[in-house]
Design an enzyme around this catalytic site. Structure first.
Site, mmCIF file in Angstrom:
data_model
loop_
_atom_site.group_PDB
_atom_site.id
_atom_site.type_symbol
_atom_site.label_atom_id
_atom_site.label_comp_id
_atom_site.label_asym_id
_atom_site.label_seq_id
_atom_site.Cartn_x
_atom_site.Cartn_y
_atom_site.Cartn_z
ATOM 1 N N THR A 119 78.576 58.945 50.006
ATOM 2 C CA THR A 119 78.672 57.918 51.045
ATOM 3 C C THR A 119 79.481 58.417 52.244
ATOM 4 O O THR A 119 80.358 59.277 52.092
ATOM 5 C CB THR A 119 79.360 56.656 50.447
ATOM 6 O OG1 THR A 119 79.789 55.806 51.518
ATOM 7 C CG2 THR A 119 80.590 56.999 49.633
ATOM 8 N N ASP A 120 79.215 57.820 53.414
ATOM 9 C CA ASP A 120 80.012 58.158 54.615
ATOM 10 C C ASP A 120 81.457 57.671 54.486
ATOM 11 O O ASP A 120 82.320 58.089 55.257
ATOM 12 C CB ASP A 120 79.367 57.568 55.883
ATOM 13 C CG ASP A 120 79.319 56.043 55.910
ATOM 14 O OD1 ASP A 120 79.563 55.412 54.855
ATOM 15 O OD2 ASP A 120 79.047 55.478 56.987
ATOM 16 N N GLU A 121 81.709 56.767 53.520
ATOM 17 C CA GLU A 121 83.070 56.212 53.398
ATOM 18 C C GLU A 121 84.105 57.269 53.010
ATOM 19 O O GLU A 121 85.301 57.053 53.177
ATOM 20 C CB GLU A 121 83.099 55.064 52.385
ATOM 21 C CG GLU A 121 82.273 53.888 52.853
ATOM 22 C CD GLU A 121 82.721 52.557 52.268
ATOM 23 O OE1 GLU A 121 83.893 52.442 51.859
ATOM 24 O OE2 GLU A 121 81.893 51.641 52.225
ATOM 25 N N TYR A 144 87.351 52.954 45.928
ATOM 26 C CA TYR A 144 85.925 53.311 45.812
ATOM 27 C C TYR A 144 85.662 54.637 46.522
ATOM 28 O O TYR A 144 85.101 55.578 45.945
ATOM 29 C CB TYR A 144 85.051 52.197 46.416
ATOM 30 C CG TYR A 144 83.649 52.653 46.783
ATOM 31 C CD1 TYR A 144 82.702 52.945 45.806
ATOM 32 C CD2 TYR A 144 83.255 52.794 48.132
ATOM 33 C CE1 TYR A 144 81.416 53.380 46.145
ATOM 34 C CE2 TYR A 144 81.984 53.221 48.476
ATOM 35 C CZ TYR A 144 81.069 53.510 47.485
ATOM 36 O OH TYR A 144 79.807 53.945 47.821
ATOM 37 N N LYS A 148 84.479 58.425 45.088
ATOM 38 C CA LYS A 148 83.272 59.118 45.555
ATOM 39 C C LYS A 148 83.648 60.501 46.115
ATOM 40 O O LYS A 148 82.946 61.490 45.899
ATOM 41 C CB LYS A 148 82.551 58.291 46.625
ATOM 42 C CG LYS A 148 81.965 56.967 46.146
ATOM 43 C CD LYS A 148 80.856 57.086 45.120
ATOM 44 C CE LYS A 148 79.587 57.683 45.678
ATOM 45 N NZ LYS A 148 78.479 57.644 44.692
HETATM 46 N N1 LIG Z 1 74.834 50.520 49.297
HETATM 47 C C1 LIG Z 1 75.178 51.321 50.288
HETATM 48 O O1 LIG Z 1 75.243 50.902 51.445
HETATM 49 C C2 LIG Z 1 75.466 52.790 50.010
HETATM 50 C C3 LIG Z 1 75.636 53.654 51.091
HETATM 51 C C4 LIG Z 1 75.863 55.018 50.840
HETATM 52 C C5 LIG Z 1 75.920 55.478 49.536
HETATM 53 N N2 LIG Z 1 75.779 54.599 48.510
HETATM 54 C C6 LIG Z 1 75.832 55.150 47.139
HETATM 55 O O2 LIG Z 1 74.537 54.999 46.596
HETATM 56 C C7 LIG Z 1 74.635 54.777 45.182
HETATM 57 C C8 LIG Z 1 73.867 53.517 44.825
HETATM 58 O O3 LIG Z 1 74.429 52.424 45.537
HETATM 59 P P1 LIG Z 1 73.819 50.948 45.367
HETATM 60 O O4 LIG Z 1 74.193 50.190 46.582
HETATM 61 O O5 LIG Z 1 72.407 51.028 44.943
HETATM 62 O O6 LIG Z 1 74.703 50.427 44.148
HETATM 63 P P2 LIG Z 1 74.358 49.338 43.052
HETATM 64 O O7 LIG Z 1 75.688 48.804 42.623
HETATM 65 O O8 LIG Z 1 73.316 48.397 43.537
HETATM 66 O O9 LIG Z 1 73.709 50.193 41.876
HETATM 67 C C9 LIG Z 1 74.473 51.012 41.024
HETATM 68 C C10 LIG Z 1 73.718 51.131 39.698
HETATM 69 O O10 LIG Z 1 74.484 51.979 38.846
HETATM 70 C C11 LIG Z 1 74.458 51.417 37.533
HETATM 71 N N3 LIG Z 1 75.640 51.883 36.804
HETATM 72 C C12 LIG Z 1 76.944 51.570 37.046
HETATM 73 N N4 LIG Z 1 77.737 52.203 36.155
HETATM 74 C C13 LIG Z 1 76.930 52.952 35.359
HETATM 75 C C14 LIG Z 1 77.158 53.832 34.269
HETATM 76 N N5 LIG Z 1 78.400 54.088 33.819
HETATM 77 N N6 LIG Z 1 76.090 54.423 33.694
HETATM 78 C C15 LIG Z 1 74.828 54.178 34.127
HETATM 79 N N7 LIG Z 1 74.544 53.325 35.146
HETATM 80 C C16 LIG Z 1 75.586 52.729 35.756
HETATM 81 C C17 LIG Z 1 74.467 49.920 37.751
HETATM 82 O O11 LIG Z 1 74.022 49.217 36.592
HETATM 83 C C18 LIG Z 1 73.538 49.791 38.951
HETATM 84 O O12 LIG Z 1 72.201 49.635 38.566
HETATM 85 C C19 LIG Z 1 76.126 54.715 44.858
HETATM 86 O O13 LIG Z 1 76.514 55.961 44.389
HETATM 87 C C20 LIG Z 1 76.782 54.439 46.190
HETATM 88 O O14 LIG Z 1 78.064 55.015 46.238
HETATM 89 C C21 LIG Z 1 75.564 53.271 48.711
#
Ligand SMILES: NC(=O)c1ccc[n+]([C@@H]2O[C@H](COP(=O)([O-])OP(=O)(O)OC[C@H]3O[C@@H](n4cnc5c(N)ncnc54)[C@H](O)[C@@H]3O)[C@@H](O)[C@H]2O)c1
Length: 330
Positions: A119-121, A144, A148
């Site tokens: 993530t950009d964070e 968080y 990451k």
């Molecule tokens: N949402 C955003 O804006 C954004 C932006 C940049 C990066 N990201 C990154 O993208 C990824 C996905 O983000 P998202 O928004 O889809 O999150 P989300 O919370 O919707 O999905 C995360 C998924 O991971 C699963 N999970 C959690 N712990 C687990 C474990 N121990 N074992 C197996 N599965 C597990 C959850 O059940 C869920 O389905 C993350 O790594 C996040 O850091 C998100």
């Protein structure tokens, strides 16, 4: 090419699996189905080669077994909500750091490709600074982002020490269908539909850069075929906008008054601005975003209006809470 997608039942992971569904690939989705996930996200999937396994990325035995079966691992599995990381950092440390470690160990043992979705964070606050590029200092502000960032360092160390094949992506804020109701855009839409006050942290002047989730997953797919191993790629659609402006745009699409906005105490450690430069991915693999922000936001609002049966079972006082970091999430 066969995939192990970890966290494929969440917001971005499910978009990635839907995006791949017509490819001639085996897709194994390993997801623990924690908060943020929803099996309904993949209900209409057509890929005959799809398999779901409910398990934990920290389970080294199952990860080791599955990694052996595939060519590529794309990890979306994470604890992903900043507000909850403030209330309960330990779970974030365990999932985001130890989970990445467990995947890395299997990747190095079986010599497979790892796409680490970050993530950009991790760059921290860009207030009064130019946009961060991939060489900028890592300076996370909340638990968080720190977990990451730790995972990013682990991936880089496995590349240098063991020569694993890997790519790290750092994307800006995503929006689109199937995003869990606790995040800013869906929460604002759902609270507005329900005629509840819409909370804005502090003065609402925090700037985030937004990208449609389908642009993000397209970028990941392009990186799998054209990205260079060991590299980090920023991904943004350059839509920098304040939270207050986003909330007002959503209220306008829904025909609701701006008086529904309620200013609440700011989140501790809250970054004022996120801003990244993604010219590297644009130059190296010629990816560029397709979605126009205002149109895509309106489409997203309409999706939530039409899909109440998707989000209604997911909401309660916790998911729609105005200040979630004040709750006990253990
Ligand atoms: N949402 C955003 O804006 C954004 C932006 C940049 C990066 N990201 C990154 O993208 C990824 C996905 O983000 P998202 O928004 O889809 O999150 P989300 O919370 O919707 O999905 C995360 C998924 O991971 C699963 N999970 C959690 N712990 C687990 C474990 N121990 N074992 C197996 N599965 C597990 C959850 O059940 C869920 O389905 C993350 O790594 C996040 O850091 C998100």
């Amino acid at each position: 090419m066969n995939f192990l997608v970890c966290g494929g039942s969440g917001f971005i992971g499910s978009a990635f699996i839907r995006h791949l569904q017509n490819r001639d690939s085996k897709i194994i989705n390993l997801d623990l189905l924690t908060i943020g996930s929803n099996p309904e996200n993949l209900k209409n999937l057509e890929n005959k080669n799809y398999q779901f396994i409910k398990d934990d990325i920290r389970n080294e035995d199952i990860i080791n077994h599955l990694v052996k079966e595939v060519d590529i691992v794309v990890n979306f599995a994470a604890e992903s909500h900043v507000d909850r990381s403030i209330a309960n950092p330990k779970l974030f440390i365990e999932t985001n750091i130890l989970g990445t470690y467990s995947i890395l160990e299997a990747i190095r043992k079986h010599d497979k490709v790892f796409i680490h979705v970050s993530t950009d964070e991790i760059y921290g606050d860009a207030e009064n600074q130019s946009s961060f590029n991939e060489d900028s200092q890592i300076n996370p502000s909340n638990p968080y982002a720190a977990t990451k960032a730790a995972a990013d360092h682990l991936v880089a160390s496995y590349y240098r020490t063991y020569g694993i094949k890997c790519i790290t992506t750092r994307c800006t804020n995503n929006f689109g269908p199937y995003q869990f109701p606790e995040k800013l855009i869906p929460k604002t839409i759902i609270r507005s539909i329900k005629n509840l006050k819409v909370p804005l942290y502090g003065n609402g002047q925090q700037i985030r850069s937004w990208i449609h989730v389908y642009d993000h997953v397209q970028a990941i797919e392009s990186l799998i075929s054209k990205g260079k191993s060991g590299q980090v790629y920023n991904i943004t659609a350059y839509n920098e906008i304040t939270n207050k402006t986003i909330v007002k745009k959503i209220l306008d699409v829904l025909g609701k008054s701006h008086d529904m906005i309620e200013y609440v105490k700011d989140r501790p450690g809250h970054d004022k601005r996120y801003s990244i430069d993604s010219s590297k991915i644009q130059k190296e693999i010629e990816w560029k975003p397709k979605y126009q922000f205002d149109d895509a936001l309106e489409e997203t609002v309409n999706w939530y209006c039409k899909n109440k049966n998707w989000w209604e079972p997911l909401i309660d006082d916790k998911t729609l809470h105005p200040q979630p970091w004040t709750l006990n999430w253990k």
